[in-house]
Design an enzyme around this catalytic site. Structure first.
Site: not given
Ligand code: G3I
Ligand code: 9MR
Length: 652
Positions: A493, A545
């Site tokens: 991704h 990703e």
């Molecule tokens: O903080 C809670 C914790 O208290 C709990 O015990 C745990 C249980 O699974 O969850 C924790 O939250 C998680 C959080 O990351 C912190 O670790 C969420 O479930 C999890 O969904 C969240 O994932 C993050 C994701 O974005 C969605 O927000 C990833 O760490 C993070 O690397 C990822 O980052 C994205 C950016 O938003 C956008 N760019 C790409 C990047 C990578 O996918």
């Molecule tokens: O493409 C997005 C990715 O870079 C981010 O890490 C992710 C985090 O939430 O979200 C992706 O975007 C998705 C969006 O959250 C929900 N609709 C589909 C998107 C990807 O096609």
């Protein structure tokens, strides 16, 4: 009769193909000649021990035996059995044959040489505000995306000096991941990890080239690449108050397009305590690293330090400004409701850089926890820095940091040595999260730091074995690094790789990896177990990703493992001279002082670096090397009778 035979034959074949469900999981890049070589057999159902043979390129059987007893690996809901091929120490290409299966694997010393470059080169490919030239990007050349000179202040970030919609300029930096946004906390840990790699292996990185436009200039390549991001980070601080914006993004994620096609208005969004402290810590580290380049970059180190100090002051005045996405902003949140770890990390880095007791007074060593670092949890980074800069701290702080740190390292080592799958993953809680491969890569880094701290080779051996996980010896059989391995991540991704019209993804990128949360809702996941929740498809942003914060520990790890092993590989043959055990060099590792003892009289000692360059020459047997960079060296010790011995020396 004939048809009965035929039937039996078919039955037998059917049985064989059923039995073929025992998969061979191995490091698809290869195994280091002088290190452990673990192969894992896995199947979702029980299986009998497998007999195996290893054949060399001439079809000679070099090793054979039977796989070890079956164990149940809960994280993959699978049965596993181990084969230990460590007895093979000769470089070459081998075939491993089991009852029904065969794989080809490499043994050598330069196993990670190419990946060590590609894992760093990824940052160049992910640069914002830059074209990727064909000279430096080859088939992955692309047009410039996001000049970011016309960025608006979002209402969530407005201040008296910069009201809503003020235009600011914040160019450069790396795209966070598969998306085109830029987020401070994630940039921060990535930048820290790369700067730590430089601090910890300085002599190696002095000459490490990654073929970027700056190659050949005054700075080591890694520092040029890191500066690309530091320059952006500096622009994320509001000059009037020292607070740092949480992120620079559009209001929404873009579609599947190239960066130059994405022209939505970009904003700096919110200011947060976590971003500001993370910024303070990273700028403090950068200030001390770039201080050695004052001639090349006049004033840069001082700029970084004053940015760090202003940020810390803002955070002290605004200690709980937690970020969450404003209602009209849907890009990554990177939220964090606990910033005590960021406070400790920033205080530690600022104290190391400045020696100012205002910062040491804020350090509470007993509050600094261990475990694996992440963008959200930075305590372990503080421990790593304290232990590397141990002379800046009292022995009680160092001792406490050391035992806290080794507690985690020992758990990880135990997972590698005694766990069902001989990996670190799963041996501490909650490893299979979004970005679990980043966890695995950071765990290799922790093992390497434990080795550096203790000099105990078992940590280093464990770090080599643990790294297999990323390259195929895992719950799915994928090598999770694009371009590397026979069966590797191909459809990450990653918008650039998806939209550029080039079939091959950008190489050297570590995919996020198994994530049982499967928040993307895609179908086709390998399976639903912790270690199997992976899908190599664009659809799967929750497991496939790529990001700057997962590649950074990958780059740290494979470069360190490359560095250590090349030292061994260079050894004596490199100089065509015999080695000697009757000559003693001590202390080794050394901080500078070197004493050489030998039964015979010594005439001269020549000190070489790992590239074979002469660093210094002595006629005495006691001398001081405190002015040379940390790293691995070779001493060519010539006696008056012309007998020569080669000794390895580690300076740190
Ligand atoms: O903080 C809670 C914790 O208290 C709990 O015990 C745990 C249980 O699974 O969850 C924790 O939250 C998680 C959080 O990351 C912190 O670790 C969420 O479930 C999890 O969904 C969240 O994932 C993050 C994701 O974005 C969605 O927000 C990833 O760490 C993070 O690397 C990822 O980052 C994205 C950016 O938003 C956008 N760019 C790409 C990047 C990578 O996918
Ligand atoms: O493409 C997005 C990715 O870079 C981010 O890490 C992710 C985090 O939430 O979200 C992706 O975007 C998705 C969006 O959250 C929900 N609709 C589909 C998107 C990807 O096609």
């Amino acid at each position: 009769m004939k048809s009965k035979l035929l039937f039996t034959f078919f039955l037998f074949n059917a049985f064989l193909s059923m039995a073929q469900s025992v998969d061979i999981r191995y490091n698809q890049l290869g195994y280091f000649n002088e290190r452990s070589k673990i192969i894992s057999l896995t199947s979702s159902s029980t299986f009998a021990p497998q007999s195996f043979s290893v054949l060399d390129a001439n079809d000679n059987v070099v090793l054979s035996g039977t796989s070890e007893g079956l164990r149940y690996w809960g994280d993959a809901q699978a049965f596993v059995s181990k084969i230990d091929l460590s007895a093979i120490t000769t470089d070459g290409v081998y075939r491993l044959q089991t009852n029904n299966n065969e794989v080809t694997f490499n043994v050598g010393a330069d196993i990670y040489e190419s990946l060590s470059e590609a894992s760093l080169k990824y940052y160049y490919y992910n640069r914002a505000s830059s074209a990727i030239t064909s000279t430096h990007g080859g088939v992955h050349a692309r047009s410039l995306g996001h000049a970011d000179t016309n960025v608006r202040v979002h209402s969530s970030a407005a201040s008296p000096a910069r009201p809503t919609n003020t235009i600011i300029s914040a160019p450069k930096g790396w795209y966070d991941a598969g998306d085109y946004n830029k987020y401070i906390v994630n940039s921060g840990i990535s930048t820290y990890t790369l700067l730590a790699a430089f601090e910890h292996f300085e002599s190696y990185y002095q000459s490490k080239t990654i073929f970027i436009p700056e190659t050949g200039g005054a700075l080591p390549d890694l520092l040029d690449e890191v500066k690309w991001n530091l320059d952006w980070m500096l622009a994320m601080q509001e000059p009037a108050d020292g607070g740092v914006y949480h992120k620079l993004t559009g209001l929404n994620f873009s579609g599947r397009i190239m960066p130059n096609q994405y022209n939505a208005q970009r904003y700096v969004v919110g200011k947060s305590t976590s971003a500001t402290l993370n910024f303070a810590a990273v700028m403090a580290v950068a200030s001390r690293v770039y201080a050695d380049y004052e001639t090349e970059l006049p004033g840069y180190s001082a700029t970084l330090l004053s940015a760090a100090e202003a940020a810390y002051a803002w955070a002290e005045a605004n200690p709980n400004q937690y970020f969450s996405n404003p209602p009209n902003v849907n890009t990554g949140e990177y939220g964090d409701g606990n910033v005590s770890d960021e406070f400790q990390w920033a205080a530690v880095e600022l104290f190391i850089t400045t020696g100012n007791t205002n910062y040491s007074n804020d350090i509470n060593i007993s509050s600094i926890g261990n475990g694996t670092p992440s963008w959200q949890y930075t305590d372990p980074l503080a421990l790593i820095s304290i232990l590397h800069h141990n002379t800046s701290f009292s022995s009680s702080i160092v001792n406490s940091a050391s035992s806290t740190f080794l507690n985690t390292a020992n758990t990880l080592k135990n997972g590698v040595e005694s766990g069902e799958m001989n990996i670190t993953m799963g041996s501490t809680n909650n490893n299979y999260v979004w970005g679990s491969n980043g966890v695995a890569a950071n765990q290799v880094v922790l093992l390497i730091r434990a080795y550096e701290l203790t000099n105990d080779d078992s940590y280093l051996d464990a770090s080599y074995v643990a790294a297999d996980y990323l390259l195929g010896r895992n719950g799915t059989g994928y090598s999770y690094v694009t371009g590397y391995g026979d069966f590797s991540t191909t459809y990450p991704h990653h918008r650039v790789s998806d939209a550029d019209g080039v079939a091959e993804p950008v190489p050297g990128m570590l995919s996020g990896g198994p994530n049982p949360g499967r928040q993307d809702g895609c179908s086709g996941y390998y399976n639903t177990s912790n270690a199997g929740s992976y899908l190599d498809d664009w659809c799967s942003y929750a497991s496939n990703e790529v990001t700057i914060n997962w590649n950074a520990p990958l780059a740290y790890a494979v470069n360190a493992l490359n560095f250590y092993q090349n030292g061994v590989a260079l050894s004596t043959e490199e100089f065509g001279l015999p080695s000697s055990n009757t000559v003693d060099v001590h202390p080794n590792p050394t901080k500078g002082e070197v004493n050489i003892s030998s039964e015979k009289t010594i005439a001269s000692v020549v000190v070489y670096d790992t590239l074979g360059r002469v660093v210094d020459t002595f006629t005495e047997t006691n001398f001081n090397l405190s002015d040379i960079k940390d790293g691995l060296y070779f001493l060519e010790i010539t006696h008056t009778n012309n007998q020569t011995a080669i000794k390895r020396l580690v300076k740190r």
